[in-house]
Design a protein around this motif. Structure first.
Motif, PDB file in Angstrom:
ATOM      1  N   GLU A   1       0.607  -1.318  -0.259  1.00 30.82           N
ATOM      2  CA  GLU A   1      -0.090   0.240  -0.011  1.00 30.82           C
ATOM      3  C   GLU A   1       0.971   1.249   0.144  1.00 30.82           C
ATOM      4  OE1 GLU A   1      -2.022   1.118   3.013  1.00 30.82           O
ATOM      5  OE2 GLU A   1      -3.465   2.385   2.321  1.00 30.82           O
ATOM      6  N   ILE A   2       0.595   1.865  -1.138  1.00 34.22           N
ATOM      7  CA  ILE A   2       1.591   3.062  -1.199  1.00 34.22           C
ATOM      8  C   ILE A   2       0.573   4.908  -0.295  1.00 34.22           C
ATOM      9  CG2 ILE A   2       2.369   4.506  -2.429  1.00 34.22           C
ATOM     10  CD1 ILE A   2       2.704   2.044  -4.525  1.00 34.22           C
ATOM     11  N   GLY A   3       1.022   4.957   0.665  1.00 33.90           N
ATOM     12  CA  GLY A   3       0.802   6.737   1.400  1.00 33.90           C
ATOM     13  C   GLY A   3      -0.360   5.733   2.182  1.00 33.90           C
TER      14      GLY A   3
ATOM     15  N   VAL B   1       0.789  -6.455   5.199  1.00 37.57           N
ATOM     16  CA  VAL B   1       0.626  -5.658   4.656  1.00 37.57           C
ATOM     17  C   VAL B   1       2.051  -4.978   4.543  1.00 37.57           C
ATOM     18  CG1 VAL B   1      -0.578  -3.114   3.913  1.00 37.57           C
ATOM     19  CG2 VAL B   1      -1.548  -4.921   4.261  1.00 37.57           C
ATOM     20  N   VAL B   2       2.079  -4.328   3.340  1.00 33.64           N
ATOM     21  CA  VAL B   2       3.647  -3.442   2.747  1.00 33.64           C
ATOM     22  C   VAL B   2       3.278  -1.958   3.402  1.00 33.64           C
ATOM     23  CG1 VAL B   2       5.801  -3.047   2.383  1.00 33.64           C
ATOM     24  CG2 VAL B   2       5.071  -5.089   2.514  1.00 33.64           C
ATOM     25  N   ALA B   3       3.081  -1.360   3.572  1.00 30.91           N
ATOM     26  CA  ALA B   3       3.091   0.815   3.947  1.00 30.91           C
ATOM     27  C   ALA B   3       4.288   1.383   3.469  1.00 30.91           C
ATOM     28  CB  ALA B   3       1.618   0.858   4.915  1.00 30.91           C
ATOM     29  N   VAL B   4       3.556   2.271   2.568  1.00 28.52           N
ATOM     30  CA  VAL B   4       5.266   2.998   2.462  1.00 28.52           C
ATOM     31  C   VAL B   4       4.657   4.535   2.504  1.00 28.52           C
ATOM     32  CG1 VAL B   4       6.634   3.965   0.887  1.00 28.52           C
ATOM     33  CG2 VAL B   4       6.375   1.588   0.651  1.00 28.52           C
ATOM     34  N   GLU B   5       5.607   4.802   3.495  1.00 29.77           N
ATOM     35  CA  GLU B   5       4.503   6.909   4.169  1.00 29.77           C
ATOM     36  C   GLU B   5       5.841   7.545   4.659  1.00 29.77           C
ATOM     37  OE1 GLU B   5       1.142   8.344   4.281  1.00 29.77           O
ATOM     38  OE2 GLU B   5       2.914   9.021   4.679  1.00 29.77           O
ATOM     39  N   LEU B   6       5.493   8.374   4.215  1.00 29.86           N
ATOM     40  CA  LEU B   6       6.610   9.542   4.260  1.00 29.86           C
ATOM     41  C   LEU B   6       6.719  10.213   5.615  1.00 29.86           C
ATOM     42  CD1 LEU B   6       5.385  12.150   3.054  1.00 29.86           C
ATOM     43  CD2 LEU B   6       7.000  11.731   1.023  1.00 29.86           C
ATOM     44  N   ASP B   7       4.896  10.291   5.372  1.00 30.21           N
ATOM     45  CA  ASP B   7       4.948  11.028   6.735  1.00 30.21           C
ATOM     46  C   ASP B   7       4.814  10.591   8.428  1.00 30.21           C
ATOM     47  OD1 ASP B   7       3.393  13.001   8.761  1.00 30.21           O
ATOM     48  OD2 ASP B   7       1.674  14.275   7.376  1.00 30.21           O
TER      49      ASP B   7
ATOM     50  N   GLN C   1      -1.306  -5.843  14.275  1.00 30.09           N
ATOM     51  CA  GLN C   1       0.298  -4.925  14.059  1.00 30.09           C
ATOM     52  C   GLN C   1       2.112  -5.989  13.565  1.00 30.09           C
ATOM     53  OE1 GLN C   1      -1.097  -5.540  17.269  1.00 30.09           O
ATOM     54  NE2 GLN C   1       0.142  -6.546  18.463  1.00 30.09           N
ATOM     55  N   ASP C   2       1.063  -7.686  13.705  1.00 32.67           N
ATOM     56  CA  ASP C   2       2.121  -8.790  13.317  1.00 32.67           C
ATOM     57  C   ASP C   2       1.960  -9.259  11.414  1.00 32.67           C
ATOM     58  OD1 ASP C   2       3.181  -8.769  15.804  1.00 32.67           O
ATOM     59  OD2 ASP C   2       1.642 -10.904  15.948  1.00 32.67           O
ATOM     60  N   LYS C   3       1.276  -8.287  11.035  1.00 31.02           N
ATOM     61  CA  LYS C   3       0.768  -8.391   9.940  1.00 31.02           C
ATOM     62  C   LYS C   3       1.467  -6.844   9.094  1.00 31.02           C
ATOM     63  CE  LYS C   3      -3.166 -10.569   8.205  1.00 31.02           C
ATOM     64  NZ  LYS C   3      -4.707 -10.880   8.405  1.00 31.02           N
ATOM     65  N   LEU C   4       1.980  -6.353   9.682  1.00 31.75           N
ATOM     66  CA  LEU C   4       1.752  -4.389   9.564  1.00 31.75           C
ATOM     67  C   LEU C   4       3.081  -4.542   8.752  1.00 31.75           C
ATOM     68  CD1 LEU C   4       1.099  -2.105   7.621  1.00 31.75           C
ATOM     69  CD2 LEU C   4       0.938  -0.840   9.896  1.00 31.75           C
ATOM     70  N   THR C   5       4.299  -3.877   8.315  1.00 29.50           N
ATOM     71  CA  THR C   5       5.705  -3.488   8.250  1.00 29.50           C
ATOM     72  C   THR C   5       4.831  -2.093   6.716  1.00 29.50           C
ATOM     73  OG1 THR C   5       6.507  -5.701   6.989  1.00 29.50           O
ATOM     74  CG2 THR C   5       7.878  -4.432   6.636  1.00 29.50           C
ATOM     75  N   ILE C   6       5.544  -1.102   8.243  1.00 35.62           N
ATOM     76  CA  ILE C   6       5.529  -0.064   7.802  1.00 35.62           C
ATOM     77  C   ILE C   6       6.923   0.321   7.215  1.00 35.62           C
ATOM     78  CG2 ILE C   6       5.144   3.012   8.210  1.00 35.62           C
ATOM     79  CD1 ILE C   6       3.201   1.837  10.563  1.00 35.62           C
TER      80      ILE C   6
ATOM     81  N   ALA D   1      -4.251   1.188  -3.544  1.00 34.69           N
ATOM     82  CA  ALA D   1      -3.250   1.788  -3.062  1.00 34.69           C
ATOM     83  C   ALA D   1      -4.605   2.968  -3.027  1.00 34.69           C
ATOM     84  CB  ALA D   1      -2.117   2.188  -3.388  1.00 34.69           C
ATOM     85  N   ASN D   2      -4.434   4.137  -2.536  1.00 26.96           N
ATOM     86  CA  ASN D   2      -5.173   6.031  -2.688  1.00 26.96           C
ATOM     87  C   ASN D   2      -3.865   6.247  -2.526  1.00 26.96           C
ATOM     88  OD1 ASN D   2      -5.697   7.900  -2.892  1.00 26.96           O
ATOM     89  ND2 ASN D   2      -6.853   8.299  -1.165  1.00 26.96           N
ATOM     90  N   ILE D   3      -3.542   6.791  -3.887  1.00 25.23           N
ATOM     91  CA  ILE D   3      -2.502   7.197  -4.445  1.00 25.23           C
ATOM     92  C   ILE D   3      -1.741   8.713  -3.695  1.00 25.23           C
ATOM     93  CG2 ILE D   3      -1.175   5.027  -5.631  1.00 25.23           C
ATOM     94  CD1 ILE D   3      -0.986   6.891  -7.712  1.00 25.23           C
ATOM     95  N   PRO D   4      -0.904   9.545  -3.459  1.00 31.71           N
ATOM     96  CA  PRO D   4      -0.836  10.892  -3.664  1.00 31.71           C
ATOM     97  C   PRO D   4      -1.283  11.414  -5.506  1.00 31.71           C
ATOM     98  CG  PRO D   4       1.478  10.293  -2.924  1.00 31.71           C
ATOM     99  CD  PRO D   4       0.337   8.684  -2.584  1.00 31.71           C
TER     100      PRO D   4
END
Ligand code: SAM
Length: 376
Positions: free
Chosen positions: A90-92, A109-115, A132-137, A155-158
């Motif tokens: 997931e992006i953002g 889920v691997v989530a990429v977030e810059l904020d 929490q064990d299912k998510l990598t940020i 993803a709902n991307i910027p």
């Protein structure tokens, strides 16, 4: 009398707190009234939202428009065909509206977030639900991050990074089943355009070379907090199993040249002095032969605007005019000279590129040598 007043007041307090509790049941402590939260946008108070979400200063520059409609979030997950064994990228993720749904459906889920602020809220929300064990940020800029392995993107991307992000996905090294993306509606239409459509363009030709694109649904701007100025669309991008055997950088440079002016004929585009000189310089270097320097070739004006608007050469030396003859010869003897790029199919583009290559003519993008750049 006093008793009656006391009872009335207690009743009011009770009904108010139950209302507050209902609205905030996912995110707030019971009794903490945040119904009238004001959303600030880049510092100026623009959007007043009664619906509770997470009070934050949302940054326009980071495309922070949160999707809040549960029905649409569910529809996005459903059309993505998430399997219980899947790792979803997931992006953002923002505050996690979509992430929570993905965590329920996927293996991880691997989530990429810059904020950072979003990451904090996301972590808290996810651990409150025991996910929490299912998510990598990955707390980074998605355009500057290498992805771990994943099966799907949802993803709902910027929107401001749509083009480089789609390029990174479809031309990157990761193998995945599909990418379900919420995009600006206009961008989605450009992506979906076919040869002959009025809006067929370089973005569509580049993405559809390696992937199939399908429209799922349009989403009104009203479904976001705060609402953006434009409507959105959900599309699914599915990488093709068999991809054409082309050199990606050369393909991108070739389509940039062809779509320099999509309404002109290819004959007219390839007669432009600047295009021919670029081609001549690069092809000669690729072929290992010596060539008159491009500066010398056009009297030192290669990088200047002096002759850029002219359609035809004014000051070519012999090398360049012979080269131009060769280019135009290839176009005319194969029926391409009078064709317009906006009407060519992928098969025709690929055929033309291979004809050029067979004649020792190669493409190289002098301005931007990056696969991240799919359209002008
Ligand atoms: C449109 S919002 C989506 C939020 C959430 N997925 C939702 O639907 O409610 C885009 C999110 O991407 C984040 N973002 C913006 N630019 C980014 C970048 N270059 N790399 C990673 N995340 C980014 C923003 O901070 C924001 O949280």
């Amino acid at each position: 009398m006093i008793l009656r007043l006391k009872n009335q007041t207690l009743g009011k307090i009770k009904s108010l707190s139950s209302l507050v509790f209902r609205r905030n049941s996912h995110s707030q402590k019971p009794g903490h009234d945040r119904r009238r939260r004001v959303y600030e946008y880049d510092g100026s108070t623009q959007v007043k939202e009664k619906k509770e979400h997470h009070g934050l200063l949302l940054c326009k520059s980071k495309g922070q428009h949160l999707l809040t409609n549960t029905r649409i979030l569910d529809a996005i997950v459903q059309c993505s065909d998430v399997r219980p064994t899947d790792t979803v990228l997931e992006i953002g993720p923002g505050t996690g509206n979509l992430t929570m749904k993905l965590l329920e459906a996927a293996h991880s889920v691997v989530a990429v977030e810059l904020d950072k602020r979003m990451v904090e809220i996301l972590r808290k929300r996810v651990s409150e639900h025991g996910f929490q064990d299912k998510l990598t940020i990955i707390e980074k800029d998605v355009l500057k991050t290498d992805f771990p392995e994943f099966d799907l993107v949802v993803a709902n991307i910027p929107y401001n990074i749509s083009s480089p992000l789609v390029a990174k996905l479809v031309y990157g090294s990761n193998t995945f089943r599909s990418a379900t993306l919420l995009l600006q509606k206009e961008f989605s239409r450009r992506l979906l355009a076919n040869p002959g459509d009025s809006d067929f363009n370089r973005l569509a030709v580049n993405v559809k070379l390696v992937a199939d694109v399908k429209l799922v649904m349009d989403v009104s701007k009203r479904e976001f907090v705060p609402p953006p100025q434009v409507d959105s669309s959900v599309v699914i991008i599915r990488p093709k199993e068999v991809k054409p055997d082309v050199h990606v950088q050369e393909w991108l440079a070739f389509t940039r040249t062809c779509f320099g002016n999509k309404n002109k004929t290819l004959g007219s585009i390839f007669r432009q002095k600047k295009k021919v000189l670029e081609l001549l310089g690069f092809s000669a270097r690729r072929n290992g032969s010596k060539v008159a320097s491009t500066n010398k070739t056009c009297g030192g004006h290669f990088d200047s605007d002096v002759e850029e608007d002219e359609d035809n050469f004014l000051c070519l030396d012999t090398d360049a005019s012979m080269f131009k003859e060769r280019v135009i010869g290839i176009l005319s003897s194969n029926g391409f000279e009078d064709k317009r790029p906006s009407k060519l199919s992928h098969a025709e583009f690929l055929h033309l590129l291979s004809l050029f290559n067979q004649a020792g003519i190669f493409f190289h993008d002098l301005a931007s040598f990056s696969p991240m750049d799919l359209h002008d």
